[in-house]
Design a protein around this motif. Structure first.
Motif, PDB file in Angstrom:
ATOM      1  N   GLU A 162       0.652   3.490  -2.943  1.00  0.00           N
ATOM      2  CA  GLU A 162      -0.865   4.471  -2.869  1.00  0.00           C
ATOM      3  C   GLU A 162      -0.489   5.436  -2.256  1.00  0.00           C
ATOM      4  OE1 GLU A 162      -4.704   2.334  -1.279  1.00  0.00           O
ATOM      5  OE2 GLU A 162      -5.125   4.208  -1.047  1.00  0.00           O
ATOM      6  N   VAL A 163       0.114   5.777  -1.404  1.00  0.00           N
ATOM      7  CA  VAL A 163       0.449   6.539  -0.398  1.00  0.00           C
ATOM      8  C   VAL A 163       1.374   7.432  -0.841  1.00  0.00           C
ATOM      9  CG1 VAL A 163       1.444   7.814   2.047  1.00  0.00           C
ATOM     10  CG2 VAL A 163      -0.232   5.383   1.836  1.00  0.00           C
ATOM     11  N   LEU A 164       2.414   6.803  -1.936  1.00  0.00           N
ATOM     12  CA  LEU A 164       3.481   7.895  -2.831  1.00  0.00           C
ATOM     13  C   LEU A 164       2.288   9.128  -3.545  1.00  0.00           C
ATOM     14  CD1 LEU A 164       6.178   5.385  -2.942  1.00  0.00           C
ATOM     15  CD2 LEU A 164       6.151   8.491  -1.830  1.00  0.00           C
ATOM     16  N   PHE A 165       1.615   8.358  -4.186  1.00  0.00           N
ATOM     17  CA  PHE A 165       0.680   8.516  -5.022  1.00  0.00           C
ATOM     18  C   PHE A 165      -0.099  10.094  -4.928  1.00  0.00           C
ATOM     19  CE2 PHE A 165       1.413   7.009  -9.882  1.00  0.00           C
ATOM     20  CZ  PHE A 165       2.893   6.405  -8.820  1.00  0.00           C
ATOM     21  N   TYR A 166      -0.387   9.427  -3.384  1.00  0.00           N
ATOM     22  CA  TYR A 166      -1.490  11.065  -3.538  1.00  0.00           C
ATOM     23  C   TYR A 166      -0.058  12.684  -3.159  1.00  0.00           C
ATOM     24  CZ  TYR A 166      -3.604   7.544  -0.191  1.00  0.00           C
ATOM     25  OH  TYR A 166      -4.178   6.348   0.521  1.00  0.00           O
ATOM     26  N   GLY A 167       0.218  12.445  -3.046  1.00  0.00           N
ATOM     27  CA  GLY A 167       1.336  13.531  -3.351  1.00  0.00           C
ATOM     28  C   GLY A 167       1.595  13.373  -4.793  1.00  0.00           C
ATOM     29  N   PRO A 168       2.920  14.433  -4.766  1.00  0.00           N
ATOM     30  CA  PRO A 168       3.159  14.942  -6.289  1.00  0.00           C
ATOM     31  C   PRO A 168       4.741  13.545  -7.207  1.00  0.00           C
ATOM     32  CG  PRO A 168       4.756  15.890  -4.589  1.00  0.00           C
ATOM     33  CD  PRO A 168       3.694  15.028  -3.703  1.00  0.00           C
ATOM     34  N   VAL A 169       4.353  12.213  -6.762  1.00  0.00           N
ATOM     35  CA  VAL A 169       4.257  11.164  -7.414  1.00  0.00           C
ATOM     36  C   VAL A 169       4.036  10.609  -8.272  1.00  0.00           C
ATOM     37  CG1 VAL A 169       6.139   9.127  -6.977  1.00  0.00           C
ATOM     38  CG2 VAL A 169       5.793  10.502  -5.115  1.00  0.00           C
ATOM     39  N   THR A 170       4.669  10.661 -10.094  1.00  0.00           N
ATOM     40  CA  THR A 170       4.194   9.855 -11.102  1.00  0.00           C
ATOM     41  C   THR A 170       4.637   8.634 -11.625  1.00  0.00           C
ATOM     42  OG1 THR A 170       5.363  11.138 -12.403  1.00  0.00           O
ATOM     43  CG2 THR A 170       3.832  12.313 -11.649  1.00  0.00           C
ATOM     44  N   GLY A 211       0.651  -1.445  -0.028  1.00  0.00           N
ATOM     45  CA  GLY A 211       0.088  -0.094  -0.186  1.00  0.00           C
ATOM     46  C   GLY A 211       0.847   1.472  -0.163  1.00  0.00           C
ATOM     47  N   THR A 212       1.689   0.992   0.203  1.00  0.00           N
ATOM     48  CA  THR A 212       3.037   2.559  -0.118  1.00  0.00           C
ATOM     49  C   THR A 212       2.894   3.474  -1.382  1.00  0.00           C
ATOM     50  OG1 THR A 212       4.613   0.508  -0.554  1.00  0.00           O
ATOM     51  CG2 THR A 212       4.529   1.833   1.952  1.00  0.00           C
ATOM     52  N   VAL A 250      -2.285   1.773  -8.540  1.00  0.00           N
ATOM     53  CA  VAL A 250      -1.723   1.646  -7.062  1.00  0.00           C
ATOM     54  C   VAL A 250      -2.441   0.271  -6.327  1.00  0.00           C
ATOM     55  CG1 VAL A 250      -1.199   4.470  -7.239  1.00  0.00           C
ATOM     56  CG2 VAL A 250      -2.927   3.653  -6.276  1.00  0.00           C
ATOM     57  N   LYS A 251      -3.035   0.022  -6.784  1.00  0.00           N
ATOM     58  CA  LYS A 251      -3.764  -1.112  -5.996  1.00  0.00           C
ATOM     59  C   LYS A 251      -3.497  -2.573  -6.782  1.00  0.00           C
ATOM     60  CE  LYS A 251      -6.398   1.129  -3.308  1.00  0.00           C
ATOM     61  NZ  LYS A 251      -6.412   0.888  -1.508  1.00  0.00           N
TER      62      LYS A 251
END
Lengths: 273, 315
Positions: A92-100, A89-90, A271-272
């Motif tokens: 998903e958390v990265l992709f909440y932010g400015p990670v593409t 799940g990490t 991301v899942k």
């Protein structure tokens, strides 16, 4: 540094430090050097018994084996790198932010490539020490093989990342990788066996099978990262600058294509797990 | 801040979200209420660009959503339902890592401030793997607030927390809202949304059943009151006496207990007590049954169906 560059650097640093300080990397290096030492010992015993040096590049084959061992480790490492973060799940958390998908994959690619380069640097030191103690010579061919190794490792890492981008769980990634690499190996074996048979001795269906396998084998030679490794070493042994340059060019094209495919497949899969 | 237009998501023929039209204004604490499986998390994933909608549009902070537009994502903080961490890191390393990703200025002071706000200051150098669920939830809040976002999206933010932690996080959410942050809270807990939110959207089976101020929604949900009345004898023989009362909508009996649904236009409890007394029953206890979330959804759904039927009849 641009925002994207900063994100790549941060992701790279966390991942690199974590892997570099884990025991796995050193176990693999130790295994690679043990196998190389075993091959070298047999080689030196041969020289002692026959009193003849059978190769102009006696250290290249052990180096090739070391690169293979390091490549297997890196293909597994890159092969689970995305799926593990998906599963935990990490990602998903990265992709909440400015990670593409792009900067995430580039950070993973450089992390694995850097580990590969460090492993090759250890190889260079090891083979230099071997050349000093055995008088076998640290040749220009060995340096070229090490340089080629960097590009071959790039292919291996990109292939692993691509498989990882397709799968949702670590176990699936490992199984898919093993299945694909096993498939490549099996095809290589069947191809070698069929080619070894006399054409006249083969029935029509067997001839048809041989042709099909040959076509498949030629295709796989451009897909399997290990085939690039093989060709690269051939280029070094043949001492052909053109082949050497071409192999580096093919490796770069291969890496770019597989990185782009990985970014596309990662974006589509999400991301899942 | 958040606006969706006919947002729809289908998975292999199953519609998870259907024609969702949400509008969250700047400064709101918006409650997105629905039972498990209603489509709340799918909606949030679409808002964040992590799930591609089958159709419809999402506008975040005034711009149409583009998953590659990371500038918008820098202005959003997210706390998800499940907490995912790099468990080998300490909490401080973890926040430093995200501060670097979000390019937060004055990292050290900001992290100290957040650790104090969520009550983890004395645990910041522990490995996250050693954290309890409550501590992890607080750390996720700290991560979400790290880059001073304009919009906070919280998915089931207090699920699995103890009452003290719930209170602490609720106070933090209210404080952040006072500081001007817009907050979107998704929850299946009616009581929690009621305490926090000014505006509520209710989603059920992927459809937005109602979207209004909390007070209006509460009025809609309180058209009826359900009472459980325990009497000193078998209830069934006295069923008629209760059923005939004009303000009683339904009545059921089990052993010596009546379950009565009453109209809520005024308090009918004394009238009911009198009717039962006249029927020869002595009341042992009388309790108002809290409307469960499922019942609330049923009420809202029924109201929507009636409304649609009325509209169809008119046309």
């Amino acid at each position: 540094m641009s925002n994207r560059g900063g994100v790549v650097k941060t992701l790279f640093k966390r991942d690199f430090v974590y892997t570099f300080y884990s025991w796995g990397f050193y176990v693999v290096l130790f295994a690679a050097f043990m196998i190389s030492s075993f091959i070298l010992k047999n080689f030196l015993d041969g020289i002692r018994e026959e009193d003849i040096l059978v190769s102009a590049y006696p250290l290249n084959y052990p180096l090739f084996i070391s690169v293979i061992v390091i490549s297997i480790y890196l293909v597994m490492l890159s092969g689970v790198s995305i799926s593990r973060e998906r599963e935990h799940g990490t990602l998903e958390v990265l992709f909440y932010g400015p990670v593409t998908a792009g900067n995430f994959l580039i950070s993973k690619y450089f992390k694995d490539l850097c580990l590969g380069i460090i492993a090759l640097a250890f190889c260079a030191v090891y083979f230099y020490l071997v050349s000093l103690t055995t008088n076998l010579g640290f040749t220009a061919g060995l340096v070229r093989a090490l340089v080629m190794g960097v590009f071959m490792i790039s292919c291996v890492v990109c292939f692993g990342l691509f498989i990882s981008s397709l799968t949702g769980r670590t176990r699936s990634s490992v199984l898919v990788l093993l299945a694909i690499l096993g498939g490549f190996l099996a095809l290589q074996f069947v191809h070698a066996a069929l080619i070894g048979m006399e054409r006249e001795a083969l029935s029509t269906p067997m001839l048809y099978l041989r042709e099909t396998v040959s076509h498949l084998f030629r295709g796989i030679n451009w897909v399997s990262p290990f085939a690039f490794l093989n060709r690269g070493l051939d280029a070094v042994v043949l001492d052909s600058p053109l082949l050497f340059g071409l192999n580096i060019f093919y490796a770069v094209v291969y890496s770019v294509i597989f990185l782009i495919l990985s970014i596309i497949s990662m974006s589509l899969k999400g991301v899942k797990a | 801040m958040i606006q969706t237009e006919n947002l729809t998501k289908q998975y292999n023929g199953f519609t998870a979200v259907k024609d969702l039209n949400l509008k969250v204004e700047k400064g709101d604490i918006y409650g997105f209420l629905g039972p498990n499986g209603a489509g709340k998390t799918t909606t949030i994933m679409m808002l964040l660009g992590l799930v591609r909608p089958s159709s419809g549009k999402v506008y975040l902070l005034g711009e149409e959503l583009n998953p590659r537009n990371v500038d918008v994502k820098r202005k959003i903080g997210v706390v998800s339902e499940n907490q995912y961490f790099y468990r080998e890191m300490t909490a401080r390393e973890y926040l430093e890592f995200f501060a670097s990703i979000y390019r937060v200025p004055g990292v050290s002071d900001r992290i100290d401030e957040l650790f104090k706000a969520v009550g983890l200051f004395n645990h910041q150098n522990k490995k996250i793997g050693a954290y309890s669920k409550g501590m992890q939830q607080k750390l996720a809040f700290a991560r979400a607030l790290l880059h001073d976002p304009e919009l906070l999206i919280l998915d089931e933010p207090v699920a699995n927390l103890d009452p003290t932690s719930i209170k602490q996080l609720r106070d933090l959410i209210e404080e952040e809202n006072r500081l001007g942050r817009t907050i979107f809270v998704s929850s299946h807990l009616l009581s929690e949304v009621e305490k926090l939110c000014k505006k509520v959207g209710i989603i059920h089976q992927g459809r937005l059943l109602a979207e209004d101020d909390m007070s209006t929604i509460k009025r809609r949900l309180s058209d009826t009151v359900v009472l459980t009345v325990e009497v000193d004898k078998e209830a069934a023989p006295h069923l008629e006496a209760v059923r005939d009362l004009p303000f009683v909508q339904t009545v059921e009996t089990t052993s010596n207990i009546f379950t009565v649904t009453l109209e809520a236009d005024r308090d009918y409890r004394s009238d009911l007590s009198r009717a039962l007394f006249e029927s020869g029953c002595v009341i042992l206890s009388m309790k108002t049954k809290e409307m469960s979330l499922e019942e609330a959804f049923m009420t809202i759904t029924q109201q929507n169906i009636s409304l649609l039927t009325a509209q169809e009849d008119k046309s």
